[in-house]
Design a protein around this motif. Sequence first.
Motif, PDB file in Angstrom:
ATOM      1  N   ARG A  34       0.867  -1.041  -0.067  1.00 17.77           N
ATOM      2  CA  ARG A  34      -0.143  -0.153   0.010  1.00 17.77           C
ATOM      3  C   ARG A  34       1.008   1.289  -0.049  1.00 17.77           C
ATOM      4  O   ARG A  34       2.059   0.979   0.363  1.00 17.77           O
ATOM      5  CB  ARG A  34      -0.901  -0.078   1.168  1.00 17.77           C
ATOM      6  CG  ARG A  34      -0.157   0.150   2.573  1.00 17.77           C
ATOM      7  CD  ARG A  34      -1.218   0.100   3.672  1.00 17.77           C
ATOM      8  NE  ARG A  34      -2.115  -0.808   3.626  1.00 17.77           N
ATOM      9  CZ  ARG A  34      -1.951  -2.204   4.206  1.00 17.77           C
ATOM     10  NH1 ARG A  34      -0.882  -2.458   4.693  1.00 17.77           N
ATOM     11  NH2 ARG A  34      -2.885  -3.113   3.901  1.00 17.77           N
ATOM     12  N   VAL A  35       0.232   2.341  -0.374  1.00 15.89           N
ATOM     13  CA  VAL A  35       0.844   3.668  -0.329  1.00 15.89           C
ATOM     14  C   VAL A  35       0.002   4.754   0.131  1.00 15.89           C
ATOM     15  O   VAL A  35      -1.058   4.480  -0.187  1.00 15.89           O
ATOM     16  CB  VAL A  35       1.607   3.901  -1.710  1.00 15.89           C
ATOM     17  CG1 VAL A  35       0.704   4.414  -2.807  1.00 15.89           C
ATOM     18  CG2 VAL A  35       2.533   5.034  -1.677  1.00 15.89           C
ATOM     19  N   ALA A  36       0.611   5.655   0.891  1.00 13.07           N
ATOM     20  CA  ALA A  36      -0.360   6.745   1.628  1.00 13.07           C
ATOM     21  C   ALA A  36       0.308   8.036   1.632  1.00 13.07           C
ATOM     22  O   ALA A  36       1.408   8.022   1.765  1.00 13.07           O
ATOM     23  CB  ALA A  36      -0.904   6.133   2.891  1.00 13.07           C
ATOM     24  N   ALA A  37      -0.603   9.007   1.410  1.00  6.90           N
ATOM     25  CA  ALA A  37       0.238  10.461   1.331  1.00  6.90           C
ATOM     26  C   ALA A  37      -0.853  11.154   2.294  1.00  6.90           C
ATOM     27  O   ALA A  37      -2.125  11.027   2.538  1.00  6.90           O
ATOM     28  CB  ALA A  37      -0.013  10.919   0.051  1.00  6.90           C
ATOM     29  N   GLN A  38      -0.459  11.975   3.158  1.00  3.39           N
ATOM     30  CA  GLN A  38      -1.019  12.788   4.296  1.00  3.39           C
ATOM     31  C   GLN A  38      -0.655  14.566   4.212  1.00  3.39           C
ATOM     32  O   GLN A  38       0.305  14.612   3.986  1.00  3.39           O
ATOM     33  CB  GLN A  38      -1.028  12.205   5.434  1.00  3.39           C
ATOM     34  CG  GLN A  38      -1.305  13.006   6.796  1.00  3.39           C
ATOM     35  CD  GLN A  38      -1.282  12.229   7.890  1.00  3.39           C
ATOM     36  OE1 GLN A  38      -1.747  11.304   7.945  1.00  3.39           O
ATOM     37  NE2 GLN A  38      -0.661  13.096   9.035  1.00  3.39           N
ATOM     38  N   LEU A  39      -1.489  15.133   4.069  1.00  2.10           N
ATOM     39  CA  LEU A  39      -1.475  16.613   4.139  1.00  2.10           C
ATOM     40  C   LEU A  39      -1.872  16.959   5.427  1.00  2.10           C
ATOM     41  O   LEU A  39      -3.138  16.841   5.702  1.00  2.10           O
ATOM     42  CB  LEU A  39      -2.019  17.199   2.971  1.00  2.10           C
ATOM     43  CG  LEU A  39      -1.839  18.676   2.813  1.00  2.10           C
ATOM     44  CD1 LEU A  39      -0.043  19.101   2.570  1.00  2.10           C
ATOM     45  CD2 LEU A  39      -2.678  19.463   1.699  1.00  2.10           C
ATOM     46  N   THR A  40      -1.236  17.847   6.177  1.00  2.00           N
ATOM     47  CA  THR A  40      -1.754  18.477   7.454  1.00  2.00           C
ATOM     48  C   THR A  40      -1.591  19.951   7.441  1.00  2.00           C
ATOM     49  O   THR A  40      -0.248  20.535   6.984  1.00  2.00           O
ATOM     50  CB  THR A  40      -0.724  18.081   8.629  1.00  2.00           C
ATOM     51  OG1 THR A  40      -0.564  16.481   8.524  1.00  2.00           O
ATOM     52  CG2 THR A  40      -1.243  18.498   9.924  1.00  2.00           C
ATOM     53  N   VAL A  41      -2.432  20.616   7.692  1.00  2.00           N
ATOM     54  CA  VAL A  41      -2.586  22.066   7.590  1.00  2.00           C
ATOM     55  C   VAL A  41      -2.792  22.692   8.840  1.00  2.00           C
ATOM     56  O   VAL A  41      -3.855  22.294   9.606  1.00  2.00           O
ATOM     57  CB  VAL A  41      -3.458  22.583   6.578  1.00  2.00           C
ATOM     58  CG1 VAL A  41      -3.512  24.352   6.368  1.00  2.00           C
ATOM     59  CG2 VAL A  41      -3.418  21.870   5.240  1.00  2.00           C
ATOM     60  N   ASN A  42      -1.842  23.336   9.364  1.00  2.00           N
ATOM     61  CA  ASN A  42      -2.314  24.221  10.815  1.00  2.00           C
ATOM     62  C   ASN A  42      -2.748  25.348  10.364  1.00  2.00           C
ATOM     63  O   ASN A  42      -1.815  26.218  10.065  1.00  2.00           O
ATOM     64  CB  ASN A  42      -0.998  24.210  11.569  1.00  2.00           C
ATOM     65  CG  ASN A  42      -0.541  22.712  12.264  1.00  2.00           C
ATOM     66  OD1 ASN A  42       0.193  21.961  11.601  1.00  2.00           O
ATOM     67  ND2 ASN A  42      -0.902  22.566  13.352  1.00  2.00           N
ATOM     68  N   PHE A  43      -3.862  25.800  10.706  1.00  2.00           N
ATOM     69  CA  PHE A  43      -4.496  27.174  10.242  1.00  2.00           C
ATOM     70  C   PHE A  43      -4.041  28.145  11.378  1.00  2.00           C
ATOM     71  O   PHE A  43      -3.880  29.134  10.853  1.00  2.00           O
ATOM     72  CB  PHE A  43      -5.976  27.165  10.198  1.00  2.00           C
ATOM     73  CG  PHE A  43      -6.373  26.514   8.979  1.00  2.00           C
ATOM     74  CD1 PHE A  43      -7.007  24.896   9.143  1.00  2.00           C
ATOM     75  CD2 PHE A  43      -6.439  26.784   7.701  1.00  2.00           C
ATOM     76  CE1 PHE A  43      -7.438  24.457   8.039  1.00  2.00           C
ATOM     77  CE2 PHE A  43      -6.855  26.084   6.709  1.00  2.00           C
ATOM     78  CZ  PHE A  43      -7.556  24.855   6.948  1.00  2.00           C
ATOM     79  N   THR A  44      -4.137  27.619  12.668  1.00  2.00           N
ATOM     80  CA  THR A  44      -3.752  28.381  13.941  1.00  2.00           C
ATOM     81  C   THR A  44      -3.139  27.451  14.694  1.00  2.00           C
ATOM     82  O   THR A  44      -3.173  26.297  14.519  1.00  2.00           O
ATOM     83  CB  THR A  44      -4.995  28.974  14.347  1.00  2.00           C
ATOM     84  OG1 THR A  44      -5.744  28.086  15.220  1.00  2.00           O
ATOM     85  CG2 THR A  44      -5.928  29.544  13.410  1.00  2.00           C
TER      86      THR A  44
END
Lengths: 419, 139
Positions: free
Chosen positions: A79-89
């Motif tokens: 399997r392969v996975a990609a993750q995006l994390t956005v810290n707005f504040t």
Amino acid sequence: MGIFMKYSRRKLSPVSLALALLACQAQAADQGYPTFDFNAYGTIGAAHSTEDKADFVSGPGQSEGAGDSEDVTFAIDSRVAAQLTVNFTPKLTAVAQVVSEQRDNNSWTPYFEWANIKYDFTPDMSVRVGRIVLPSFIVSDYRKIGYANHWARPPVEVYSMVPVTNSDGIDAIWRLNHGNLTNTLQPFAGRKNLHFGGATWEGKHVLGFTDTLEFGNALLRASYIRADVTSAGAINQFFDAFKQFGPLGSAIADRYQINGTRIEGIVAGARYDAGNWFTMAEWVRTSSHSFLGSDRGWYVTGGYHFGAFTPFATYSTRDALDNYEREQGLEPLYRALPPQVLPVAGFLNMQLQGLIRSTDSSTLSVGTRWDFRENFNFALQLDHVDLEDGTSGSLINVQPGFVSGGSLNIITATVSFVY
Amino acid sequence: MKKAVHILLAATLLCLGSNVASADVVAVVSASSPLTELSSQQIADIFLGRSARFPDGRTAVPLDQAEGSVERSAFYQRYAAKSPVEMKQHWSKLIFTGRGQPPRQVGDAAAVKAALAQQPNAISYLDRSLVDGTLTILE
């Protein structure tokens, strides 16, 4: 402020929340927010089974495995996975993780493993809304991350008992520190739809909690989960056919079908990391008044760090708790049925036996992990699987000529990475 | 083949062993922080993401040195009994389940000192020989 809240609570709240978030955003923008983090993980795994008249798979959502379909399969552990994390504040974070792995119908279509927004009310209390991880097992959160685990795959007997890894809803994480103790309580609620076995399983009112207690090198965990499940698809037509056979047929359908049926699970687990060696064990009990029945499973695993190598061993087992072997189905009716209907009744009965038959098995695994390069690891694992007499365990695509019961061996090699 | 494996094992053990043993790393905060002591367990909890506060209730902000540095490996070996691989595994479990993010990485010893001077809530680690009057060692 208090007067405002009482006076027009409903109308004011979403607006004030939005304004507060905007104000936070404006302030946070000065401090370098929003920030973006990209992470990825993946595994390439190859497996071979000594049983070539059935497929060995690593979980219930798969349609092809090692044995009958392929001599050496790359489909059950890769399997392969990609993750995006956005810290707005500093307090508001959004995360999305997309995974591609073998799914029902042998497709590898990427899907959102999870996508949610998290708000930290305090550093110790946060709430998430959206598609969230279901933390049923100690390792369930990260069962798909090869690099995070010592084994080549989590014990199939136990992990297939609660095959869901996410749900759409809300959860809260509340943490308490006291001296050397850390307690984390995570209640969750939502819904979950699964597609496998050619049917759709709609899980409503998913409800549960997980509590984790950590002190020093030890970790204890207890979890409860329940859902009201309704099936759609061929399985419904199957039970509808039983209802054609009078009161007995209807009783059988009611006993075994999944129609707003409550399914419950409890998990208890412990882990100890002593630096050089570690051990972990989990015990699961699931129950439902349906063809899925009630099951109990557990595993124990341990390993030792020799520099870059971590040899390990695992024993896992699963037991059905009901006596469905005694189910006669439509047999009492055979004598009274017209001859042209008899084969239909016989066929339905045979299919029912197949559905309610236990999937008991035990597995002894030995292997080693090798951290050969930064961010990468290799794992080699040998499994000896003992199937319950007269069953095919968790094997799928069972072919004519398959001898039930008995045992089989699996050899697996995986390479995993994290980024 | 057997001999090659033995040599490989010995070399790996040797490499890991020698690096970590040579650094005497201690946990430090700014001298302007009210904190004077903290247990090893509490220090480990802050850097592993298990705890977000100091005992007096103030928010704790852990800061890391550069990944792969001798001080970083020695710090986690001493306080958390975890190798760099185990630390990476630990953070993988939290990052990919959205339950936490690792401490901010600030750089080398000089960068650590500068960051600690600016943030009384920050906590980090340094080789003992580099600690000066602007910092308090937490034993």
